[in-house]
Design an enzyme around this catalytic site. Structure first.
Site, PDB file in Angstrom:
ATOM      1  N   ASP A 210       0.829  -1.208   0.000  1.00 43.55           N
ATOM      2  CA  ASP A 210       0.000   0.000   0.000  1.00 43.55           C
ATOM      3  C   ASP A 210       0.865   1.261   0.000  1.00 43.55           C
ATOM      4  OD1 ASP A 210      -2.349   1.463   0.118  1.00 43.55           O
ATOM      5  OD2 ASP A 210      -3.201   0.245   1.727  1.00 43.55           O
TER       6      ASP A 210
ATOM      7  N   ASP B  47     -10.822   2.033  -3.225  1.00 45.93           N
ATOM      8  CA  ASP B  47     -11.352   1.678  -1.907  1.00 45.93           C
ATOM      9  C   ASP B  47     -12.873   1.641  -1.950  1.00 45.93           C
ATOM     10  OD1 ASP B  47      -8.968   1.335  -0.694  1.00 45.93           O
ATOM     11  OD2 ASP B  47      -8.893   3.281   0.291  1.00 45.93           O
TER      12      ASP B  47
END
Ligand code: GLA
Length: 706
Positions: A444, A508
């Site tokens: 990430d 997301d």
């Protein structure tokens, strides 16, 4: 080279004809043409109108002010104020194979050498890049080094991208007019806002019509892309890295190479262009180690438990996941020392022994015993000020001393040019990958880069290169470990990062409705198997919208499927539904991850539909999503291109919404009958679209009958 000569690069359907003399000019980039090129070329020599320079100035691969080409220059730089307007002359041309051309040129006075590479592959995708070498005493400061390609005068429109966190890959159309189009990304990563790509095309180009030229700049840092119309009507595009002042300074003998610019031409619209990019990505970008592997269905813990980790509970989640058919179980953020929320601990890559007193082994063993692979989340480039890493090494922050940059998600960036910091991160990742049976990492990167300073100097380019180095080192040592590139969702999605990872987390946003548009935007350049696509909970965590399991299941189907919730909290019926969609995905996965993708055009904009047709045209799956209320009472026919026109196909319904029969007096009779249709019928006339409620979907299968 005084005599001008022609060279050509040919793909399957594309041809590039380049005239080489002192400089290189693309005369044609489009459909393959037959004929004697040498004899024909004089017919395209341009007139020289009055009121401007007295000779024709070519639109070259390296626009130079010194030649009188008043486009955006391909190179800007200087040697303490000198050598700022170089004019290169070709010294050598090497065509090593049919598709690869290396053009070497030099400006002796300025002390610079330039290499321009062009490669056209069998899928009609071009790669091009420039390398500049300083061959004279004195530092050469490079301000800009761009890849330039011409666009024909018939390019009239653009499809460009915009977006943001939880709304990535949005496309928009705009005319290509005088003044042109420019996008600049200064966010330090590929970015949600400025995905590095656009498409230029003839008027009204669409999915299946018009000539299109698509561009993707493969770089995970700052970039500038433009399409411009010169006052004389000629057009061109450029893609380059944005260099901060002074960051590229070449000593004598040093050189600097740009990232690759990828481009592809197609004569029949966006679907053809995407299919070319997909083939290129599948064959030349995705690691050969991964290409043939089956992509396992995921369960990711993030939206299920966030930072609340209890190994016993996580093991019960894993047991449930295995029952649903999940094949890879991933522990997301929250497992390392002191990570109880997003205010602290980034940098402290040690297992949190408060949460995992018996280590990770029992969890991993449990996951493996259930037949699943284990995956773990990392965010290696980031640091919280509330961390041991920062307390011990405040100098590891990527920053310029004396300034306070704003936090992003309460975090900062690690200076990867600092060897100690880099080695520490490598050692930590190596430790986990070496010690545990980890098959996958989610890599990430949740913060934009504000002031990439190393020892006071701007270092945005080097920071991106060091990120690549870190992944490459680990990849070399652990080639069997699959990596996902995530940056708050789709903030780092590009071909260069895909060379060293295996899939992306596109957003997301798990809202099934929003995901349709996000994944459709991404599909112009990427095939479905690299798009992580998860079924979220019935109420989406970032939009609060509620969707049925049928809709969520089908919307997650056309990617690399996963589930992102806590299965322990779901009731039995819902769990059976998850198992059904996982099973359905597995039954069509090999087709979805290898077939030819088509974005279908529908008569009603309230629909979005797509098909994946097997390479040998033996079968296809088709997804129809009803995004909004149907505009009319009936919605016309769905045409399915890409099938063998002469073959016959049996059509069956694989999945349909709950209440489907109840929402119309009669749904189209073909849905209940045994229908065998020709490929040409499907492509030209199609099938009547049933009545569907908004935010529902339908999945069809077509199988060739011999
Ligand atoms: C980012 C990612 C999410 C999740 C969180 C964890 O937002 O995009 O999927 O991994 O970080 O903090």
């Amino acid at each position: 080279m005084n005599e001008k000569k022609l060279v050509e690069l040919t793909g399957k359907h594309t041809q590039i004809i380049i005239e080489l003399g002192e400089y290189a000019e693309i005369l044609h980039w489009g459909k393959k043409i037959e004929g004697e090129l040498e004899r024909c070329r004089s017919v395209i020599h341009r007139p020289v109108p009055q009121g401007r320079l007295d000779k024709d100035v070519a639109m070259t691969l390296m626009p130079e002010l010194g030649r009188g080409l008043f486009s955006s220059p391909g190179l800007e730089g200087h040697r303490d104020g000198l050598d700022w307007a170089p004019v290169f002359v070709i010294t050598d041309v090497v065509q090593s194979s049919a598709g690869h051309l290396l053009i070497k040129s030099e400006d002796k006075r300025a002390g610079l050498k330039l290499s321009t590479e062009l490669m056209l592959d069998e899928y009609d995708v071009i790669k091009t890049r420039q390398t500049l070498k300083n061959i004279k005493a004195g530092k050469y400061y490079l301000n800009r080094l761009a890849n330039t390609l011409p666009l024909p005068a018939r390019t009239k429109e653009l499809m460009t991208y915009y977006g943001r966190w939880v709304k990535e890959f949005q496309t928009q159309r705009q005319p290509l007019l005088q003044g042109g189009y420019q996008q600049e990304n200064r966010r330090g990563r590929t970015s949600h806002e400025h995905y590095p790509a656009f498409v230029a095309g003839t008027e009204d180009f669409s999915e299946n019509h018009g000539e299109v030229w698509g561009f993707h700049f493969a770089w995970s840092g700052n970039h500038r892309m433009r399409a411009d119309v010169k006052v004389d009507g000629r057009r061109y595009m450029q893609a380059e890295v944005i260099y901060f002042p002074g960051e590229i300074a070449l000593e004598q003998g040093e050189s600097h190479t740009t990232p690759w610019l990828y481009a592809s031409y197609n004569a029949s619209g966006l679907n053809g262009m995407s299919q070319q990019f997909h083939s290129h990505v599948r064959n030349s970008v995705i690691s050969p180690d991964y290409k043939e592997k089956v992509r396992p269905v995921h369960l990711n813990t993030w939206e299920g438990i966030y930072f609340d980790h209890d190994p016993e509970y996580i093991m019960s989640m894993a047991s449930q996941a295995a029952e649903l058919g999940v094949e890879r179980f991933i522990i997301d953020d929250g497992w390392f020392k002191g990570r109880d929320d997003d205010y602290a601990a980034l940098g402290d890559w040690f297992l949190d022994e408060r949460k995992y007193p018996n280590g990770l082994e029992p969890v991993i063993e449990h996951v493996n015993n259930l037949g699943m692979e284990f995956g773990l989340w990392f965010e290696p480039e980031m640091i919280n000020k509330d961390s041991d890493m920062y307390r011990e090494h405040p100098e590891w922050l990527l920053a310029v001393d004396g300034y306070n940059q704003p936090e992003g998600r309460h975090q900062y960036v690690v200076d990867l040019m600092n060897d100690d910091a880099f080695n520490f991160l490598y050692e930590r990742l190596d430790y986990f990958l070496g010690k545990y049976n980890i098959g996958y990492i989610k890599w990430d990167m949740n913060r934009e880069i504000v002031q990439p300073g190393h020892e006071g100097r701007a270092s945005g380019v080097k920071q991106t290169e060091r990120f690549y180095d870190l992944v490459d080192l680990l990849r070399t040592k652990y080639p069997q470990v699959s990596i996902e590139s995530c940056a708050s969702g789709g903030g780092r999605v590009d071909f260069e990062v895909l060379k060293r990872t295996d899939r992306f987390w596109p957003s997301d946003n798990n809202d099934a409705l929003e995901r349709q548009t996000i994944q459709r935007g991404m599909s112009y350049f990427f095939p479905p198997e690299v798009m992580g696509s998860h079924i979220g909970s019935s109420e989406c965590h970032c939009t609060r919208r509620k969707h049925s399991i049928e809709f969520r299941g089908l919307m997650a189907m056309f990617g690399h499927m996963g589930i992102e919730l806590d299965p322990v909290k779901e009731d039995e019926t819902e769990k059976q539904n998850f198992a059904h969609y996982v099973e359905l995905h597995k039954s069509i996965r090999s087709l979805l991850h290898s077939g030819v993708n088509w974005r279908l055009t529908t008569d009603d904009p309230a629909h979005q539909a797509q098909a994946v047709v097997a390479k040998d045209q033996s079968e296809a799956v088709v997804l129809i999503a009803q995004l909004a209320m149907p505009t009319n009472m009936t919605s016309g026919n769905l045409r399915i291109p890409g099938l063998d026109e002469k073959a016959q196909y049996r059509v069956s319904v694989l999945d349909k919404p709950a209440f489907f029969e109840r929402i119309a007096n009669t749904q189209p009779p073909w849905m209940e009958a045994d229908n065998v249709l020709s490929g040409s019928w499907c492509g030209e006339i199609g099938l009547s679209i049933p009545v569907l409620d908004p935010e529902t979907a339908l999945l069809l299968k077509l199988e060739r009958v011999d």
